[in-house]
Enzyme design. Structure first.
Site, PDB file in Angstrom:
ATOM      1  CG  ASP A   1      -6.168 -31.143  18.137  1.00 21.38           C
ATOM      2  OD1 ASP A   1      -7.281 -31.375  17.743  1.00 21.38           O
ATOM      3  OD2 ASP A   1      -4.945 -31.089  17.383  1.00 21.38           O
TER       4      ASP A   1
ATOM      5  CE  LYS B   1      -8.641 -36.891  11.774  1.00 22.37           C
ATOM      6  NZ  LYS B   1      -7.424 -36.066  12.443  1.00 22.37           N
TER       7      LYS B   1
ATOM      8  CG  PHE C   1      -1.488 -34.769  13.110  1.00 21.30           C
ATOM      9  CD1 PHE C   1      -0.337 -34.518  12.259  1.00 21.30           C
ATOM     10  CD2 PHE C   1      -2.896 -34.777  12.883  1.00 21.30           C
ATOM     11  CE1 PHE C   1      -0.915 -34.203  10.910  1.00 21.30           C
ATOM     12  CE2 PHE C   1      -3.219 -34.338  11.814  1.00 21.30           C
ATOM     13  CZ  PHE C   1      -2.334 -34.064  10.425  1.00 21.30           C
TER      14      PHE C   1
HETATM   15  C1  LIG Z   1      -6.906 -35.093  12.069  1.00 23.62           C
HETATM   16  C2  LIG Z   1      -6.355 -34.251  13.174  1.00 23.62           C
HETATM   17  C3  LIG Z   1      -6.267 -32.588  12.742  1.00 23.62           C
HETATM   18  C4  LIG Z   1      -6.209 -32.064  11.573  1.00 23.62           C
HETATM   19  O1  LIG Z   1      -7.622 -32.183  11.011  1.00 23.62           O
HETATM   20  P1  LIG Z   1      -7.729 -31.961   9.446  1.00 23.62           P
HETATM   21  O2  LIG Z   1      -9.268 -31.839   9.508  1.00 23.62           O
HETATM   22  O3  LIG Z   1      -7.030 -32.913   8.607  1.00 23.62           O
HETATM   23  O4  LIG Z   1      -7.389 -30.621   9.175  1.00 23.62           O
HETATM   24  C5  LIG Z   1      -5.672 -31.947  14.110  1.00 23.62           C
HETATM   25  N1  LIG Z   1      -5.847 -32.486  15.141  1.00 23.62           N
HETATM   26  C6  LIG Z   1      -5.871 -33.575  15.468  1.00 23.62           C
HETATM   27  C7  LIG Z   1      -5.593 -34.251  16.701  1.00 23.62           C
HETATM   28  C8  LIG Z   1      -6.230 -34.740  14.432  1.00 23.62           C
HETATM   29  O5  LIG Z   1      -6.292 -35.830  14.780  1.00 23.62           O
END
Ligand SMILES: *Cc1c(COP(=O)(O)O)cnc(C)c1O
Length: 409
Positions: free
Chosen positions: A238, A267, A153
């Site tokens: 990420d 986050k 994700f």
């Molecule tokens: C939540 C998340 C995102 C996306 O972040 P947003 O602020 O919702 O755009 C991307 N990568 C990971 C691993 C996430 O947990």
């Protein structure tokens, strides 16, 4: 609430009945994205959240691993109050002090040379991909293929939906941006086999969060770093969910002593406000003026909050506290797994999952909600726990007790 409103709410025995449909009608004004419970959240403090009817919830979701310091922490309230009086936004084409200081805090004494701030994790990942593609134009004769993983994700922009490995996402809004190849997560040989002379980068989460807290085998990141070095391919991590103390180190990649070329944060860095960032080492930094931008990037209001969060997480003893609560949470979940013959307990720091082989995670979370506990069914067979990094011993114990009641029911 003024006197008139109070009078109208208490004027008849039917007031509750008339309030409910009014709420439902209000909710219909929002475009559909997810099924929400009817309760409206009003207030938060530390590990607790209250709805408008005064019901209290013990919060082990925390805005989706966002409120790293819990609800309404003093540090953030103070930063918002002082900075909002001082300067909210000058323009992205002018310097502001909080952005400069946060950039220094994140890069000084770290492996990363530069940072660019964004408003969301998806946007930070977009910037990461742009940076990598530019680097590829300069250093790899335009190679642009990025290897990502199944069930990954990376966010909800069109390109990040392509990059993510969520089933169905690659076709939801065609035409989708191209350039992503997906391989199984945790399998170094699959990445080795997928690398070609068109490969620019490998991009993945150190622990897959949304997939249900999937922890790769030990040594995966280290082998990945060696493999990418060998092929002159960039490593993009990420760390939107795993960064800023969530796993018990400042960044999850530090558990394996590797350094990615590019890293995204989101986050937890904002502690509840929209702030995210992309960082890169000297090797990968290649943006020039005009390559990237954004109206709100690095605005002082969010940067001041980010600074208060990062300073708090970096303070001596903070991460030791996260690891101490991890030991307690892990032991408690293992005990429950044994008691109710459940599945695997996995995770790191304060990002954990408990597998429910019966596939009743949604039902258990609904039951928990009714008992005043917020936990997340990351998948139909997986409960996910992502409390405040400052969660207390008693709060972890209370969560485990409440969860036991829900599992017994
Ligand atoms: C939540 C998340 C995102 C996306 O972040 P947003 O602020 O919702 O755009 C991307 N990568 C990971 C691993 C996430 O947990």
């Amino acid at each position: 609430m003024n006197g008139q409103d109070q009078a109208s709410l208490s004027s008849s025995a039917n007031s509750q009945a008339s309030v409910q449909p009014a709420r439902a009608a209000q909710a219909n004004r929002l475009m559909a994205i997810t099924d929400r419970p009817a309760a409206v959240m009003e207030r938060g403090a530390g590990s607790y959240l209250w709805d408008e009817s005064g019901t209290r919830y013990l919060d082990f979701i925390q805005g989706w691993a966002v409120n790293s310091l819990g609800h309404a922490p003093d540090e953030i309230c103070k930063a918002l109050m002082l900075q909002s009086r001082q300067l909210i936004t000058p323009s992205p084409a002018l310097h502001n002090r909080p952005q400069l200081e946060l950039a220094e805090l994140l890069t000084q004494g770290s492996a990363f040379a530069q940072v660019h701030f964004t408003n969301s994790g998806a946007e930070a990942n977009e910037a990461a991909v742009k940076l990598a593609r530019k680097w590829g134009q300069q250093n790899k004769s335009g190679a642009h293929q990025i290897i990502t993983t199944h069930n990954a994700f990376h966010g909800r922009t069109l390109a990040m939906m392509s990059a993510s490995g969520k089933p169905g996402w690659g076709q939801m809004y065609p035409p989708m941006p191209e350039g992503f190849t997906h391989v199984p997560f945790g399998d170094i040989d699959a990445i080795r086999a997928a690398i070609t002379n068109r490969t620019l980068a490998v991009m993945l989460e150190p622990i897959q969060g949304e997939a249900g807290v999937v922890v790769p085998p030990p040594g995966y990141l280290r082998e990945l770093r060696e493999l990418t070095n060998e092929h002159n391919v960039l490593l993009i991590l990420d760390e939107v969910q795993t960064g800023i103390g969530r796993t018990g180190q400042l960044y999850a990649h530090q558990h394996e002593s590797v350094v990615p070329d590019i890293m995204s944060l989101g986050k937890g860095i904002g502690g509840g406000v929209p702030l995210a960032a992309v960082l890169a080492t000297e090797h990968a930094c290649c943006f020039e003026n005009g390559n990237q931008g954004g109206t709100y990037n690095g605005n002082p209001l969010m940067a001041a909050v980010g600074k208060s969060v990062v300073e708090t997480v970096m303070a001596p003893g903070f991460l030791a506290g996260v690891r101490a609560r991890e030991v307690q949470l892990r032991a408690g979940l293992i005990e429950l797994a044994r008691e109710f013959q459940l599945g695997e307990v996995r995770g790191q720091g304060l990002l954990y999952a408990l597998a429910l082989p019966a596939g009743n995670a949604v039902e258990v979370c609904d039951r928990a909600f009714k008992r005043g506990l917020l936990i997340n069914p990351a998948r139909p067979d997986t409960l996910r726990f992502m409390p405040s990094l400052r969660v207390e011993i008693e709060e972890v114990r209370d969560m485990l007790d409440l969860l036991r009641d829900c599992l017994r029911a």
